[in-house]
Design a protein around this motif. Structure first.
Motif, PDB file in Angstrom:
ATOM      1  N   THR A 102     -26.332 -45.719  15.091  1.00 40.81           N
ATOM      2  CA  THR A 102     -25.928 -45.209  13.682  1.00 40.81           C
ATOM      3  C   THR A 102     -24.342 -45.247  13.604  1.00 40.81           C
ATOM      4  O   THR A 102     -23.762 -45.617  14.574  1.00 40.81           O
ATOM      5  CB  THR A 102     -26.384 -43.984  13.400  1.00 40.81           C
ATOM      6  N   ASP A 103     -23.718 -45.006  12.488  1.00 44.29           N
ATOM      7  CA  ASP A 103     -22.516 -44.793  12.170  1.00 44.29           C
ATOM      8  C   ASP A 103     -21.834 -43.801  13.103  1.00 44.29           C
ATOM      9  O   ASP A 103     -20.714 -43.933  13.703  1.00 44.29           O
ATOM     10  CB  ASP A 103     -22.086 -44.615  10.595  1.00 44.29           C
ATOM     11  N   ASP A 104     -22.603 -42.529  13.175  1.00 43.59           N
ATOM     12  CA  ASP A 104     -22.155 -41.480  14.002  1.00 43.59           C
ATOM     13  C   ASP A 104     -22.162 -41.891  15.357  1.00 43.59           C
ATOM     14  O   ASP A 104     -21.111 -41.487  16.187  1.00 43.59           O
ATOM     15  CB  ASP A 104     -22.951 -40.165  13.686  1.00 43.59           C
ATOM     16  N   GLY A 105     -23.184 -42.876  16.016  1.00 47.24           N
ATOM     17  CA  GLY A 105     -23.277 -43.363  17.133  1.00 47.24           C
ATOM     18  C   GLY A 105     -22.085 -43.952  17.479  1.00 47.24           C
ATOM     19  O   GLY A 105     -21.721 -43.916  18.637  1.00 47.24           O
ATOM     20  N   ARG A 106     -21.637 -45.012  16.681  1.00 45.04           N
ATOM     21  CA  ARG A 106     -20.613 -45.777  17.010  1.00 45.04           C
ATOM     22  C   ARG A 106     -19.171 -44.951  17.082  1.00 45.04           C
ATOM     23  O   ARG A 106     -18.307 -45.335  18.038  1.00 45.04           O
ATOM     24  CB  ARG A 106     -20.501 -46.912  15.989  1.00 45.04           C
ATOM     25  N   GLU A 107     -19.244 -43.941  16.240  1.00 44.01           N
ATOM     26  CA  GLU A 107     -18.058 -43.079  16.318  1.00 44.01           C
ATOM     27  C   GLU A 107     -17.756 -42.468  17.584  1.00 44.01           C
ATOM     28  O   GLU A 107     -16.927 -42.225  18.536  1.00 44.01           O
ATOM     29  CB  GLU A 107     -17.886 -42.347  14.891  1.00 44.01           C
ATOM     30  N   LEU A 108     -19.175 -41.597  17.867  1.00 43.45           N
ATOM     31  CA  LEU A 108     -19.073 -40.876  19.206  1.00 43.45           C
ATOM     32  C   LEU A 108     -18.932 -41.848  20.358  1.00 43.45           C
ATOM     33  O   LEU A 108     -18.200 -41.514  21.600  1.00 43.45           O
ATOM     34  CB  LEU A 108     -20.582 -40.394  19.288  1.00 43.45           C
ATOM     35  N   LEU A 109     -19.179 -43.204  20.396  1.00 43.00           N
ATOM     36  CA  LEU A 109     -19.181 -44.043  21.458  1.00 43.00           C
ATOM     37  C   LEU A 109     -17.619 -44.530  21.911  1.00 43.00           C
ATOM     38  O   LEU A 109     -17.268 -44.092  23.140  1.00 43.00           O
ATOM     39  CB  LEU A 109     -19.638 -45.358  21.206  1.00 43.00           C
ATOM     40  N   GLU A 110     -16.826 -44.605  20.681  1.00 40.60           N
ATOM     41  CA  GLU A 110     -15.318 -44.575  21.036  1.00 40.60           C
ATOM     42  C   GLU A 110     -14.770 -43.230  21.617  1.00 40.60           C
ATOM     43  O   GLU A 110     -14.040 -43.350  22.567  1.00 40.60           O
ATOM     44  CB  GLU A 110     -14.783 -44.808  19.756  1.00 40.60           C
ATOM     45  N   GLN A 111     -15.242 -42.130  21.056  1.00 41.39           N
ATOM     46  CA  GLN A 111     -14.520 -40.708  21.359  1.00 41.39           C
ATOM     47  C   GLN A 111     -15.081 -40.451  23.076  1.00 41.39           C
ATOM     48  O   GLN A 111     -14.426 -40.011  23.675  1.00 41.39           O
ATOM     49  CB  GLN A 111     -15.063 -39.733  20.355  1.00 41.39           C
ATOM     50  N   ALA A 112     -16.316 -40.817  23.126  1.00 37.19           N
ATOM     51  CA  ALA A 112     -16.935 -40.560  24.629  1.00 37.19           C
ATOM     52  C   ALA A 112     -15.921 -41.394  25.661  1.00 37.19           C
ATOM     53  O   ALA A 112     -15.833 -40.894  26.743  1.00 37.19           O
ATOM     54  CB  ALA A 112     -18.337 -40.973  24.507  1.00 37.19           C
ATOM     55  N   ARG A 113     -15.794 -42.520  25.402  1.00 32.89           N
ATOM     56  CA  ARG A 113     -15.056 -43.794  26.164  1.00 32.89           C
ATOM     57  C   ARG A 113     -13.740 -42.856  26.515  1.00 32.89           C
ATOM     58  O   ARG A 113     -13.210 -42.980  27.826  1.00 32.89           O
ATOM     59  CB  ARG A 113     -14.830 -44.934  25.756  1.00 32.89           C
ATOM     60  N   GLU A 114     -13.135 -42.202  25.559  1.00 34.09           N
ATOM     61  CA  GLU A 114     -11.781 -41.729  25.678  1.00 34.09           C
ATOM     62  C   GLU A 114     -11.867 -40.526  26.651  1.00 34.09           C
ATOM     63  O   GLU A 114     -11.212 -40.363  27.678  1.00 34.09           O
ATOM     64  CB  GLU A 114     -10.959 -41.445  24.438  1.00 34.09           C
ATOM     65  N   ILE A 115     -12.946 -39.761  26.289  1.00 33.39           N
ATOM     66  CA  ILE A 115     -13.052 -38.179  27.030  1.00 33.39           C
ATOM     67  C   ILE A 115     -13.365 -38.778  28.468  1.00 33.39           C
ATOM     68  O   ILE A 115     -13.004 -38.056  29.482  1.00 33.39           O
ATOM     69  CB  ILE A 115     -14.379 -37.601  26.329  1.00 33.39           C
ATOM     70  N   ILE A 116     -14.317 -39.776  28.698  1.00 38.33           N
ATOM     71  CA  ILE A 116     -14.743 -39.886  30.078  1.00 38.33           C
ATOM     72  C   ILE A 116     -13.520 -40.493  30.979  1.00 38.33           C
ATOM     73  O   ILE A 116     -13.328 -40.123  32.164  1.00 38.33           O
ATOM     74  CB  ILE A 116     -15.708 -40.980  30.164  1.00 38.33           C
ATOM     75  N   GLY A 117     -12.548 -41.299  30.256  1.00 42.75           N
ATOM     76  CA  GLY A 117     -11.532 -41.895  30.761  1.00 42.75           C
ATOM     77  C   GLY A 117     -10.587 -40.685  31.378  1.00 42.75           C
ATOM     78  O   GLY A 117     -10.106 -40.721  32.374  1.00 42.75           O
ATOM     79  N   ARG A 118     -10.137 -39.836  30.276  1.00 38.31           N
ATOM     80  CA  ARG A 118      -9.167 -38.729  30.532  1.00 38.31           C
ATOM     81  C   ARG A 118      -9.932 -37.795  31.847  1.00 38.31           C
ATOM     82  O   ARG A 118      -9.346 -37.394  32.569  1.00 38.31           O
ATOM     83  CB  ARG A 118      -9.086 -37.810  29.146  1.00 38.31           C
ATOM     84  N   THR A 119     -11.126 -37.660  31.938  1.00 33.26           N
ATOM     85  CA  THR A 119     -11.642 -36.563  32.678  1.00 33.26           C
ATOM     86  C   THR A 119     -11.564 -37.392  34.054  1.00 33.26           C
ATOM     87  O   THR A 119     -11.466 -36.574  35.113  1.00 33.26           O
ATOM     88  CB  THR A 119     -13.295 -36.568  32.510  1.00 33.26           C
ATOM     89  N   GLU A 120     -11.857 -38.598  34.226  1.00 30.59           N
ATOM     90  CA  GLU A 120     -11.759 -39.168  35.574  1.00 30.59           C
ATOM     91  C   GLU A 120     -10.465 -39.343  35.974  1.00 30.59           C
ATOM     92  O   GLU A 120     -10.305 -39.271  37.144  1.00 30.59           O
ATOM     93  CB  GLU A 120     -12.367 -40.742  35.370  1.00 30.59           C
ATOM     94  N   SER A 121      -9.374 -39.552  35.252  1.00 35.23           N
ATOM     95  CA  SER A 121      -8.046 -39.322  35.505  1.00 35.23           C
ATOM     96  C   SER A 121      -7.574 -38.153  36.121  1.00 35.23           C
ATOM     97  O   SER A 121      -6.911 -38.035  37.203  1.00 35.23           O
ATOM     98  CB  SER A 121      -7.149 -39.876  34.443  1.00 35.23           C
ATOM     99  N   ALA A 122      -8.121 -36.857  35.267  1.00 31.36           N
ATOM    100  CA  ALA A 122      -7.656 -35.697  35.773  1.00 31.36           C
ATOM    101  C   ALA A 122      -8.375 -35.290  36.949  1.00 31.36           C
ATOM    102  O   ALA A 122      -7.982 -34.476  38.033  1.00 31.36           O
ATOM    103  CB  ALA A 122      -8.003 -34.720  34.476  1.00 31.36           C
ATOM    104  N   ALA A 123      -9.615 -35.575  37.238  1.00 38.70           N
ATOM    105  CA  ALA A 123     -10.383 -35.381  38.345  1.00 38.70           C
ATOM    106  C   ALA A 123      -9.886 -36.120  40.123  1.00 38.70           C
ATOM    107  O   ALA A 123     -10.449 -35.452  40.791  1.00 38.70           O
ATOM    108  CB  ALA A 123     -11.983 -35.648  38.078  1.00 38.70           C
ATOM    109  N   ARG A 124      -9.131 -37.211  39.482  1.00 40.14           N
ATOM    110  CA  ARG A 124      -8.859 -37.980  40.993  1.00 40.14           C
ATOM    111  C   ARG A 124      -7.562 -37.254  41.580  1.00 40.14           C
ATOM    112  O   ARG A 124      -6.470 -37.256  40.949  1.00 40.14           O
ATOM    113  CB  ARG A 124      -8.514 -39.274  40.623  1.00 40.14           C
TER     114      ARG A 124
END
Length: 305
Positions: A64-86
């Motif tokens: 859905t439109d909300d799903g596409r928006e969440l996909l972009e935001q989720a990728r950013e959050i996952i990337g930040r989380t992985e960088s901080a956890a390393r």
């Protein structure tokens, strides 16, 4: 902290896997979890956010439109989380991206056997992100679909994909093994220049007829029982390559190159060190895994005109 950042990153990662594959069963297989568990996780996520992320009952699966928006935001959050956890003392994971249609399980299995002390993180990327992800260092290497801008990049061509035409199951072209562009003169051919939107193009073919020309792997990725695909004879192949920034050719990168090139565990890493913008070598033979279309009897090899 935003509402999304309070959500378990594992659930966001599972959602991203489904959004990339647009297929729950394939996403579950890649995550090594059951389809039922993945479906329940997505439903719980939708309930928590109070919105639908996938169009209910859509075949194939569609955001859905909300799903596409969440996909972009989720990728950013996952990337930040992985960088901080390393942590500095932790062995850095080798991050390898891949675009839709590429299967990397063979190489990830060999890597796990040969380099168990170096984590390998495999990241699904949209076609449109393949080069940006490399240049922004979101991945160390990526299985890309050529062409890409070779400036500052090293790339090893791996194999070519034959193009196929996708039509409805009862379409007259379905009885042929191979099709030419002239055979589509009277057909409405969907625009598939955006390979990230192929699923939508095939849905239009299923609903309204016409045809779509796509790489073989994407036709298989978005397979539907009401559609068939046949080899195109006079459309250029697409080429899959392994690419990485030339100035970030680290030891793990060279080790992964060795795995992909089929070097044995005892082979010298320096024996086949790739060069930036190395000359194009003679491409390997086309993949011949599964011949497009079912093995039904065909009345002719090619439609004549």
């Amino acid at each position: 902290m935003s509402r999304l950042e309070s959500i378990d990153v594992v659930r966001l990662r599972w959602f991203v896997a489904v959004a990339q594959e647009l297929h729950f069963a394939r996403a579950a297989k890649s995550l090594h979890i059951s389809r039922q568990k993945l479906s329940h996780t997505v439903i719980d996520l939708e309930n928590e956010l109070g919105t639908k992320l996938f169009v209910p009952g859509a075949q194939p699966t569609r955001l859905t439109d909300d799903g596409r928006e969440l996909l972009e935001q989720a990728r950013e959050i996952i990337g930040r989380t992985e960088s901080a956890a390393r942590r500095p003392e932790d062995p850095a994971a080798l991050r390898v991206g891949f675009v839709p249609g590429v299967t990397v399980s063979k190489w990830t299995r060999i890597w796990a056997e040969r380099f168990p002390d170096t984590p390998l993180e495999v990241i699904a990327l949209a076609q449109a992100e393949q080069e940006t992800a490399l240049r922004e260092a979101r991945v160390d290497m990526c299985f890309v679909r050529l062409p890409i801008d070779r400036e500052g990049m090293s790339a090893i061509p791996l194999y070519r994909e034959v193009p196929v035409v996708v039509v409805q199951k009862e379409h007259p072209l379905s009885v042929f093994d191979e099709v030419r562009v002239n055979d589509l003169a009277d057909e409405h051919v969907q625009d598939t220049s955006d390979l990230d939107a192929v699923g939508g193009a095939l849905e239009l073919v299923a609903a309204a007829g016409g045809a779509a020309i796509v790489p073989h792997s994407l036709a298989r990725l978005h397979h539907r029982r009401d559609l068939v695909y046949r080899t195109m004879l006079d459309v250029p192949d697409t080429e899959i390559a392994l690419a990485w920034p030339a100035d970030r050719t680290t030891d793990p990168v060279e080790d992964f190159i060795g795995v992909v090139r089929g070097r044995s565990a005892r082979s010298s890493r320096a024996a086949a060190r790739p060069e930036q913008n190395e000359p194009r070598q003679k491409p390997p033979a086309k993949k011949t895994g599964a011949r497009p279309g079912p093995a039904a009897k065909k009345p002719a090899r090619r439609r004549g005109r």
